[in-house]
Design an enzyme around this catalytic site. Structure first.
Site, short mmCIF file in Angstrom:
data_model
loop_
_atom_site.label_atom_id
_atom_site.label_comp_id
_atom_site.label_asym_id
_atom_site.label_seq_id
_atom_site.Cartn_x
_atom_site.Cartn_y
_atom_site.Cartn_z
N HIS A 20 8.04 -16.54 -19.14
CA HIS A 20 7.06 -17.52 -18.68
C HIS A 20 5.68 -17.22 -19.28
O HIS A 20 5.55 -16.33 -20.12
CB HIS A 20 7.01 -17.57 -17.15
CG HIS A 20 6.63 -16.26 -16.51
ND1 HIS A 20 7.50 -15.57 -15.69
CD2 HIS A 20 5.53 -15.52 -16.58
CE1 HIS A 20 6.91 -14.46 -15.29
NE2 HIS A 20 5.71 -14.40 -15.82
N HIS A 23 4.39 -13.63 -19.56
CA HIS A 23 4.92 -12.85 -20.68
C HIS A 23 4.19 -13.22 -21.97
O HIS A 23 3.87 -12.37 -22.79
CB HIS A 23 6.41 -13.12 -20.87
CG HIS A 23 7.27 -12.74 -19.69
ND1 HIS A 23 7.94 -13.68 -18.96
CD2 HIS A 23 7.55 -11.54 -19.13
CE1 HIS A 23 8.61 -13.07 -17.99
NE2 HIS A 23 8.39 -11.77 -18.07
N CYS A 128 16.81 -0.73 -0.23
CA CYS A 128 16.97 -2.14 -0.61
C CYS A 128 17.62 -2.15 -1.98
O CYS A 128 17.02 -1.72 -2.97
CB CYS A 128 15.63 -2.86 -0.68
SG CYS A 128 15.81 -4.53 -1.38
N CYS A 131 15.74 -4.29 -4.67
CA CYS A 131 14.52 -3.70 -5.21
C CYS A 131 14.80 -2.33 -5.81
O CYS A 131 13.92 -1.73 -6.43
CB CYS A 131 13.45 -3.54 -4.13
SG CYS A 131 12.93 -5.10 -3.42
N CYS A 148 14.17 -6.17 3.89
CA CYS A 148 13.35 -5.50 2.90
C CYS A 148 11.86 -5.85 3.12
O CYS A 148 11.52 -7.02 3.22
CB CYS A 148 13.78 -5.94 1.50
SG CYS A 148 12.65 -5.45 0.21
N HIS A 155 16.02 -10.18 0.88
CA HIS A 155 16.77 -8.93 0.74
C HIS A 155 16.98 -8.22 2.08
O HIS A 155 16.08 -8.15 2.90
CB HIS A 155 16.01 -7.93 -0.16
CG HIS A 155 15.64 -8.51 -1.49
ND1 HIS A 155 14.72 -7.93 -2.33
CD2 HIS A 155 16.05 -9.63 -2.13
CE1 HIS A 155 14.60 -8.65 -3.43
NE2 HIS A 155 15.38 -9.70 -3.32
N LYS A 308 -0.40 -16.83 -7.42
CA LYS A 308 0.18 -16.09 -8.52
C LYS A 308 1.39 -16.83 -9.06
O LYS A 308 2.13 -17.48 -8.33
CB LYS A 308 0.51 -14.69 -8.00
CG LYS A 308 1.73 -14.05 -8.53
CD LYS A 308 1.94 -12.72 -7.82
CE LYS A 308 3.01 -11.95 -8.56
NZ LYS A 308 3.52 -10.82 -7.80
N LYS A 311 8.01 -15.43 -9.82
CA LYS A 311 9.32 -15.76 -10.32
C LYS A 311 10.10 -16.62 -9.34
O LYS A 311 10.86 -17.48 -9.71
CB LYS A 311 10.09 -14.46 -10.57
CG LYS A 311 9.42 -13.61 -11.61
CD LYS A 311 9.99 -12.20 -11.63
CE LYS A 311 9.19 -11.34 -12.62
NZ LYS A 311 9.63 -9.95 -12.59
#
Length: 538
Positions: A20, A23, A128, A131, A148, A155, A308, A311
């Site tokens: 994205h 990157h 987790c 993670c 998590c 999670h 932000k 993802k």
RNA sequence: GCCGGCGUGGCUCAGUUGGUUAGAGCGGCGGAUUCAUAACCCGCAGGUCGUUGGUUCAAGUCCAACCGCCGGCACCA
């Protein structure tokens, strides 16, 4: 101490996610840094790549019912494509599933173990799997238990009691603190340096570097205990060395490593500061290796509401009144590689976050490139075609140099000076600012002299030619200064401005380097103005 | 709660070691101009420089407190 070579890296990108804009930002930033060094004739090595081990990759592959390696191959190709479309010129692309890398990780683990810096210990706690980490009892309780702390909605955690291998990271805490405080190991910007020092002040614990193979098989096996694979970060960090021949038996490879290590700059996002400013240097200390000279932690591109780019949210999501965030594909479609690179390279001063949307990108590209550089190139070359028969007329006598004329020269020289200072400053913003003033200086000069009027009389023609020549020379230096940011347009512009042969900064950065009589090209339309209708949505 | 940073005209920000009428870019408005990609050039925005107190002959520029925002860390639930 002058730099004789420059080794810059990006993080290796985790293949669990498609590439994205974030990157792209990191890659362009590193590419521009590499480009300025190359332009100055400094030997440069620019490494990027993909991080392919770990739980998330294993799980994603399982979900899609493909082999992990197949998933990695597919995703690595996406990252490779992105770099190509961005015209990023990396010298190497390392993948952590490559033998050249896994072999190094294996050796490193064996070595750390042999040196006594890795030990087995018992641990019980909440783990987790997604993670790939343990959480404290308290963290988990705060979430109401069973979930998590990082991603409670997604999670779960499980209670695990197991033996694990630990790296004696705590042993190196004092040395690390000193290295950071004295800037032997620079953490930039200052804000991040303070964060790391604060983190260290509370005392370092040892780092768990093993993962039980029953849960996670997609990783590098520990050479001294095959019931485990290596924690993905320890694996990943060593890419910076494995890719340049670390621990290679081959002499040439060995020499290559000696040549490039230590890295000059690891460009990273602020989210992976701890791994790069704490785990990485302590691992290097344990291996008896030199530390990188600098970790540059940049900020994030945020959506128009200051959120932000995550993802899970997916960029491009325009829900809840947030303006659509341009995707990297969208940016490339609308602005091309150079326009996209220009925005990314000038989007923020490394360190701070920056909100962006389509309008912000469009305005910056139109103002700087279409209205600025592009228009200036176009009008000047058109004048040259008319008044000078498409041939560079020479700078003329120096006895009639007025104030705006001198300013044009000085501004261009300032821009190439900023380029010369780049290895010290790593400041793209400074170069860009100098180029902007240079373009403005040319506009003022033209406005002041009005060559399009001079040209109409025989008396005025010689003066018009001098005005055009000085402006062209200035523009030529400005183009040179932005070459690392705008590789495609630069090539076109350089040719149009009469330069031929191999690029030679030392020569071409001199005002007056273009010989009288040099053949100029047709007026290019380098950066078409981007209309509001060109951007997606409304 | 602790540590650090920030809060300057609509937007994004500059503002040296405190000192003449607080600046720039973008957007907006008006003008000029036509060599150029409706571009470029000129002029305009009267902002109490987050708030309140201090230090000083003099403070966005130093100090304190407070408010708001952001990072990092910690704690409680």
């Amino acid at each position: 101490m002058p730099n004789t070579r420059f080794y810059v890296t990006t993080p290796i990108y985790y293949v669990n996610d498609r590439p994205h804009t974030g990157h792209a930002y990191t890659s362009v930033l590193a590419d521009v840094m590499a480009g300025y060094h190359r332009l100055l004739g400094i030997d440069t090595w620019f490494l990027t790549g993909t991080d392919e081990h770990g739980q998330k990759v294993q799980d994603s592959a399982a979900e899609r019912d493909v082999a992990p390696q197949a998933l990695c191959d597919e995703m690595a190709a996406h990252f490779g494509d992105l770099l190509e479309r961005l015209r990023v010129r990396n010298d190497d692309f390392v993948r952590t599933t490559e033998p050249r890398h896994t072999a190094v990780v294996t050796q490193v683990l064996a070595e750390l173990h042999a040196r006594g810096d890795v030990y087995l210990d018992h641990y019980e706690g909440w783990y987790c799997a997604r993670c790939e980490r343990y959480w404290t009892d308290r963290d988990v309780e705060e979430q109401g238990g069973g979930r998590c702390p990082d991603q409670p909605e997604l999670h779960g955690v499980e209670r695990l009691a197991e033996e694990n291998y630990y790296f004696r990271m705590s042993k190196y805490a004092d040395r690390l603190r000193e290295a950071i405080e004295t800037d032997v190991f620079r953490v930039h910007p200052e804000k991040r340096k303070n964060e790391v020092l604060g983190f260290l002040k509370k005392g370092l614990t040892d780092l768990c570097i093993s993962r039980n193979r029953e849960r996670l098989s997609w990783g590098v096996p520990l050479p001294f205990d095959d019931k485990y694979v290596c924690y993905v970060w320890v694996d990943a960090l060593f890419n910076y060395k494995s890719a340049i021949g670390y621990l290679a038996a081959d002499d040439a490879e060995h020499e290559r490593h000696a040549r490039w290590w230590p890295a000059d700059v690891h460009v990273i996002g602020k989210d992976i500061l701890t791994t790069h400013a704490v785990y990485w240097p302590t691992l290097l200390m344990a291996m008896g290796e030199a530390l990188p000279r600098m970790v540059l932690a940049h900020g994030w591109l945020l959506d128009s509401r200051g959120g932000k780019l995550s993802k899970t949210k997916r960029e491009g999501d325009d829900a809840e009144g947030v303006l659509p965030v341009p995707t990297i594909d969208g940016l490339l479609d609308v602005f091309g590689a150079d326009g996209t690179r220009w925005f990314l390279a000038t989007a923020m001063k490394p360190g701070d976050d920056t909100a962006f949307d389509w309008t912000i990108v469009r305005e910056r590209v139109n103002t700087d490139l279409a209205n600025g550089l592009g228009n200036t190139a176009n009008r000047l070359l058109k004048m040259a075609a008319g008044a000078c028969d498409g041939v560079f007329p020479g700078l003329g006598e120096d006895d009639d140099v007025g104030e705006t004329q001198e300013r044009v020269r000085a501004a261009a020289v300032a821009a190439v000076d900023a380029v010369r200072a780049f290895p010290e400053t790593l400041d793209v913003t400074a170069v860009v600012a100098a180029v902007r003033s240079g373009v403005a200086a040319i506009s003022l000069f033209l406005q002041d002299e009005k060559p399009w009027k001079l040209v109409k009389t025989d008396d005025g023609l010689p003066r018009a030619r001098i005005v055009i020549a000085w402006s062209l020379e200035s523009l030529r230096l400005l183009a040179l200064a932005v070459h690392p940011i705008l590789p495609e347009s630069f090539a076109t512009l350089r040719t149009a401005l009469g330069m031929t042969g191999d690029l030679d900064f030392a020569r071409e950065s001199q005002f007056g380097a273009l010989p009288e009589g040099a053949r100029l090209g047709a007026p290019p339309n380098l950066f078409p103005r981007i209309g509001a209708d060109a951007i997606p949505s409304a």
